[in-house]
Design a protein around this motif. Structure first.
Motif, mmCIF file in Angstrom:
data_model
loop_
_atom_site.group_PDB
_atom_site.id
_atom_site.type_symbol
_atom_site.label_atom_id
_atom_site.label_comp_id
_atom_site.label_asym_id
_atom_site.label_seq_id
_atom_site.Cartn_x
_atom_site.Cartn_y
_atom_site.Cartn_z
ATOM 1 N N SER A 1 0.843 -1.196 0.000
ATOM 2 C CA SER A 1 0.000 0.000 0.000
ATOM 3 C C SER A 1 0.877 1.245 0.000
ATOM 4 C CB SER A 1 -0.916 0.026 1.230
ATOM 5 O OG SER A 1 -0.161 0.209 2.410
ATOM 6 N N PHE A 2 0.257 2.372 -0.334
ATOM 7 C CA PHE A 2 0.958 3.652 -0.243
ATOM 8 C C PHE A 2 1.238 3.987 1.221
ATOM 9 C CE2 PHE A 2 -0.970 3.883 -4.412
ATOM 10 C CZ PHE A 2 -0.010 4.526 -5.168
ATOM 11 N N SER A 3 0.280 3.657 2.107
ATOM 12 C CA SER A 3 0.473 3.941 3.531
ATOM 13 C C SER A 3 1.636 3.138 4.099
ATOM 14 C CB SER A 3 -0.810 3.621 4.312
ATOM 15 O OG SER A 3 -1.881 4.428 3.885
ATOM 16 N N GLY A 4 1.713 1.846 3.725
ATOM 17 C CA GLY A 4 2.805 1.009 4.209
ATOM 18 C C GLY A 4 4.160 1.513 3.759
ATOM 19 N N ALA A 5 4.253 1.908 2.487
ATOM 20 C CA ALA A 5 5.516 2.454 1.984
ATOM 21 C C ALA A 5 5.856 3.761 2.682
ATOM 22 C CB ALA A 5 5.419 2.667 0.473
ATOM 23 N N ALA A 6 4.836 4.594 2.938
ATOM 24 C CA ALA A 6 5.080 5.876 3.610
ATOM 25 C C ALA A 6 5.627 5.667 5.012
ATOM 26 C CB ALA A 6 3.783 6.690 3.657
ATOM 27 N N ARG A 7 5.094 4.657 5.727
ATOM 28 C CA ARG A 7 5.589 4.384 7.088
ATOM 29 C C ARG A 7 7.055 3.965 7.063
ATOM 30 N NH1 ARG A 7 0.337 2.190 7.921
ATOM 31 N NH2 ARG A 7 1.085 0.110 7.309
ATOM 32 N N VAL A 8 7.381 3.065 6.143
ATOM 33 C CA VAL A 8 8.756 2.555 6.080
ATOM 34 C C VAL A 8 9.714 3.657 5.638
ATOM 35 C CG1 VAL A 8 10.267 0.938 4.883
ATOM 36 C CG2 VAL A 8 8.037 0.180 5.706
ATOM 37 N N LEU A 9 9.301 4.459 4.663
ATOM 38 C CA LEU A 9 10.161 5.515 4.132
ATOM 39 C C LEU A 9 10.147 6.774 4.998
ATOM 40 C CD1 LEU A 9 9.165 5.134 0.383
ATOM 41 C CD2 LEU A 9 11.351 4.487 1.407
ATOM 42 N N ARG A 10 9.184 6.818 5.948
ATOM 43 C CA ARG A 10 9.055 7.960 6.857
ATOM 44 C C ARG A 10 8.863 9.272 6.091
ATOM 45 N NH1 ARG A 10 13.376 6.366 11.699
ATOM 46 N NH2 ARG A 10 12.379 4.363 12.202
ATOM 47 N N ARG A 11 7.887 9.228 5.216
ATOM 48 C CA ARG A 11 7.527 10.436 4.478
ATOM 49 C C ARG A 11 6.012 10.440 4.311
ATOM 50 N NH1 ARG A 11 10.158 10.697 -1.196
ATOM 51 N NH2 ARG A 11 12.035 10.350 0.031
ATOM 52 N N PRO A 12 5.409 11.584 4.001
ATOM 53 C CA PRO A 12 3.952 11.648 3.873
ATOM 54 C C PRO A 12 3.434 10.726 2.776
ATOM 55 C CG PRO A 12 4.900 13.854 4.008
ATOM 56 C CD PRO A 12 6.049 12.914 3.833
ATOM 57 N N LYS A 13 2.223 10.208 2.994
ATOM 58 C CA LYS A 13 1.596 9.359 1.985
ATOM 59 C C LYS A 13 1.415 10.122 0.672
ATOM 60 C CE LYS A 13 -2.676 6.810 1.074
ATOM 61 N NZ LYS A 13 -4.013 6.441 1.621
ATOM 62 N N SER A 14 1.109 11.418 0.773
ATOM 63 C CA SER A 14 0.920 12.230 -0.436
ATOM 64 C C SER A 14 2.198 12.300 -1.269
ATOM 65 C CB SER A 14 0.466 13.638 -0.053
ATOM 66 O OG SER A 14 1.421 14.260 0.805
ATOM 67 N N SER A 15 3.341 12.325 -0.591
ATOM 68 C CA SER A 15 4.625 12.368 -1.302
ATOM 69 C C SER A 15 4.879 11.058 -2.037
ATOM 70 C CB SER A 15 5.752 12.642 -0.304
ATOM 71 O OG SER A 15 7.013 12.508 -0.909
ATOM 72 N N VAL A 16 4.544 9.937 -1.395
ATOM 73 C CA VAL A 16 4.700 8.629 -2.034
ATOM 74 C C VAL A 16 3.788 8.525 -3.251
ATOM 75 C CG1 VAL A 16 4.366 6.143 -1.718
ATOM 76 C CG2 VAL A 16 5.425 7.509 0.095
ATOM 77 N N SER A 17 2.531 8.959 -3.090
ATOM 78 C CA SER A 17 1.587 8.914 -4.206
ATOM 79 C C SER A 17 2.053 9.792 -5.361
ATOM 80 C CB SER A 17 0.213 9.366 -3.711
ATOM 81 O OG SER A 17 -0.732 9.316 -4.752
ATOM 82 N N ALA A 18 2.612 10.959 -5.039
ATOM 83 C CA ALA A 18 3.098 11.870 -6.082
ATOM 84 C C ALA A 18 4.264 11.260 -6.851
ATOM 85 C CB ALA A 18 3.501 13.201 -5.455
ATOM 86 N N SER A 19 5.136 10.523 -6.150
ATOM 87 C CA SER A 19 6.276 9.888 -6.820
ATOM 88 C C SER A 19 5.810 8.861 -7.845
ATOM 89 C CB SER A 19 7.178 9.213 -5.783
ATOM 90 O OG SER A 19 7.860 10.169 -5.004
ATOM 91 N N VAL A 20 4.821 8.053 -7.452
ATOM 92 C CA VAL A 20 4.308 7.040 -8.378
ATOM 93 C C VAL A 20 3.602 7.712 -9.558
ATOM 94 C CG1 VAL A 20 2.727 5.088 -8.640
ATOM 95 C CG2 VAL A 20 4.142 5.294 -6.574
ATOM 96 N N ALA A 21 2.863 8.779 -9.285
ATOM 97 C CA ALA A 21 2.191 9.505 -10.366
ATOM 98 C C ALA A 21 3.199 10.083 -11.355
ATOM 99 C CB ALA A 21 1.317 10.615 -9.774
ATOM 100 N N ARG A 22 4.308 10.636 -10.839
ATOM 101 C CA ARG A 22 5.364 11.172 -11.727
ATOM 102 C C ARG A 22 5.949 10.066 -12.592
ATOM 103 N NH1 ARG A 22 7.026 14.296 -7.273
ATOM 104 N NH2 ARG A 22 8.626 12.730 -6.778
ATOM 105 N N LEU A 23 6.178 8.901 -11.973
ATOM 106 C CA LEU A 23 6.752 7.788 -12.713
ATOM 107 C C LEU A 23 5.804 7.343 -13.829
ATOM 108 C CD1 LEU A 23 9.012 5.677 -13.005
ATOM 109 C CD2 LEU A 23 7.793 4.276 -11.328
#
Length: 299
Positions: A17-39
């Motif tokens: 999930s985006f939430s799971g990745a955000a917890r591990v990476l210690r960054r906001p969920k919105s930032s994780v979602s934005a990275s995937v959208a850019r990709l």
């Protein structure tokens, strides 16, 4: 190409999930979602189908993940190994463990590490219920299982097996007809763990016996409660031998059916990353393994 976006995409799939990745990476969920959208914009294709319940890889996403995830995993491992060579053991090490294991096996390891590494802090939570490794940001979660370990998205390291035995109080032992085989336990009150359905044994000839645990006198996931009930003469408990050693030495418990070996309790360390292992985690696990071998040799 922003390679960090690709790495974050792999983390999202690794952790479900985006939430799971955000917890591990210690960054906001919105930032994780934005990275995937850019990709996805950079590649001109959708990689993940998002639903309210789960993520599903598209065909291009599955192909990309299959090819790139091992490469990023090796890269993270190489960077972590290089950093660990000069890393100071410091910061906070957060550990969760079942009571039966944590109370009797982790204290000495923690004390040894704290003595050797003045900049280290250790938190040990002794729990009676299963702990979610990712939700609570533990570095190590120890779990004990009878049979197969449930699947996990984290890394798994087998630590060791704990010897178990059958124990009861001396007055109880004198008052009942003494069991000659595990099958005789069917006529005795049992003190069982919450998950116990059968008790498995091996005889001197290597034969395997299984005794169903039906309507035990007491059920509890708390080994301390089962131990106390056994001392009070309420039945026969199957508990790890190290946990019962003080009561046996004091004459408050005796061991039954010593010619039959109980199935051991296997202990695993669950870690939140598949490849990177912080040096403080590695040293803790290595010290635990070394102390466990020393204790086994002494016996």
């Amino acid at each position: 190409m922003n390679w960090e976006d690709l790495d974050i995409f792999c983390h999202v799939i690794d952790h479900g999930s985006f939430s799971g990745a955000a917890r591990v990476l210690r960054r906001p969920k919105s930032s994780v979602s934005a990275s995937v959208a850019r990709l996805e914009a950079r590649l001109g294709t959708r990689l993940i189908e998002r639903t309210t319940r789960r993520l599903r890889l598209t065909e291009p996403g599955e192909s990309l993940y299959r090819e790139m995830s091992p490469l990023f995993g090796h890269l993270r491992e190489a960077l972590g190994n290089a950093a660990a060579m000069g890393e100071t053991v410091s910061g906070r090490l957060r550990i969760a463990a079942p009571y039966e294991f944590g109370a009797h096996h982790l204290g000495a390891v923690a004390c040894s590490m704290l003595t050797d590494h003045p900049e280290l802090e250790v938190d040990i939570d002794v729990e009676h219920q299963p702990v979610n490794l990712f939700d609570q940001q533990y570095d190590i979660v120890f779990t004990m299982v009878d049979r197969e370990l449930p699947s996990t998205s984290g890394a798994v390291r087998r630590v060791f097996s704990l010897e178990r035995g059958l124990f009861c109080s001396p007055p109880f032992f004198e008052a009942v007809e003494r069991p000659q085989s595990p099958y005789d336990l069917k006529s005795l009150p049992l003190l069982a763990a919450a998950s116990d359905t059968v008790w498995d044994f091996t005889d001197l000839a290597g034969g395997h016996l299984s005794v169903p645990v039906v309507a035990p006198r007491l059920r509890s996931s708390n080994a301390g409660i089962r131990l106390q009930a056994a001392i009070e003469g309420l039945g026969v408990a199957r508990i790890t031998s190290t946990f019962c050693e003080p009561a046996v030495a004091e004459g408050r418990l005796v061991r039954l059916l010593e010619d039959f070996e109980c199935a051991p309790l296997r202990v695993y360390a669950l870690l939140p990353a598949r490849r990177l292992m912080p040096v403080k985690v590695r040293i803790f696990l290595d010290t635990l393994e070394m102390m466990s071998r020393s204790a086994a040799a002494a016996h």
